[in-house]
Design an enzyme around this catalytic site. Sequence first.
Site, PDB file in Angstrom:
ATOM      1  CG  ASP A 153      -1.134  -2.467  -1.669  1.00  0.00           C
ATOM      2  OD1 ASP A 153      -1.872  -1.362  -1.582  1.00  0.00           O
ATOM      3  OD2 ASP A 153      -1.467  -3.627  -1.883  1.00  0.00           O
ATOM      4  CE  LYS A 199      -4.625  -2.984  -2.593  1.00  0.00           C
ATOM      5  NZ  LYS A 199      -4.075  -4.315  -2.043  1.00  0.00           N
ATOM      6  CB  CYS A 236      -1.459  -5.816  -4.815  1.00  0.00           C
ATOM      7  SG  CYS A 236      -1.882  -6.823  -3.303  1.00  0.00           S
TER       8      CYS A 236
END
Length: 218
Positions: free
Chosen positions: A19, A120, A165
């Site tokens: 990310d 996601k 994450c």
Amino acid sequence: MTRPDAEIVRNDDLLLVIDVQRDFCSRGRLAVPDGDAVVPLINRLAAHFKHIVLTQDWHPAGHTSFASSHREAKPYDQIELAYGPQTLWPDHCIQQTPGAEFHPALDSIVFQRAELILRKGFHRKIDSYSAFVENDKQTTTGLAGYLRERGFRRIFLAGLAYDYCVRFSAVDAVRADFEAVVIQDACHSIGPEGETEREFAQVGVKQMQSREILDTRE
């Protein structure tokens, strides 16, 4: 800090970059403090891995994890959803918006060696921190099966955020029977790191510093 058994990267190791997107970096909608600082390290690390997977937060507008989707809720409130407790976030990484794009300073080698970009958080009613399993702990992303089919056993992780994450992805990697190694200085946190490190120690996530790779390969 528990380190990997071998500190030299093998040809069949994989770098999982979590990310590294505009909304998680400076001036982003959900900026991780000093998040941009991971980018130069990830660029250097990418040169030492033959295999890279990138994850990309990819929310539809009106996602259930957004505070704006709940009347009178504020960012960082805690609510109960069908799958359990959920932190509410500012709107971020909305599909097809600049905030969802990868950080513009990521080097071309990162994308040249990226063999998969895994999106996601696109299920409107389920948030997704982990690259392996969404927050309901039942909906899988398919990443574990992909990695097994490709023959990967050891996964190095870097990116944002260390305590969300990256943390969930590393823990779920171990639960899926992979060896997980977090490159700690190639990640940045939203909050204090102590709880994350305690969980890593409990489940067997290993950690190392980027210099342990870069000093031996550059």
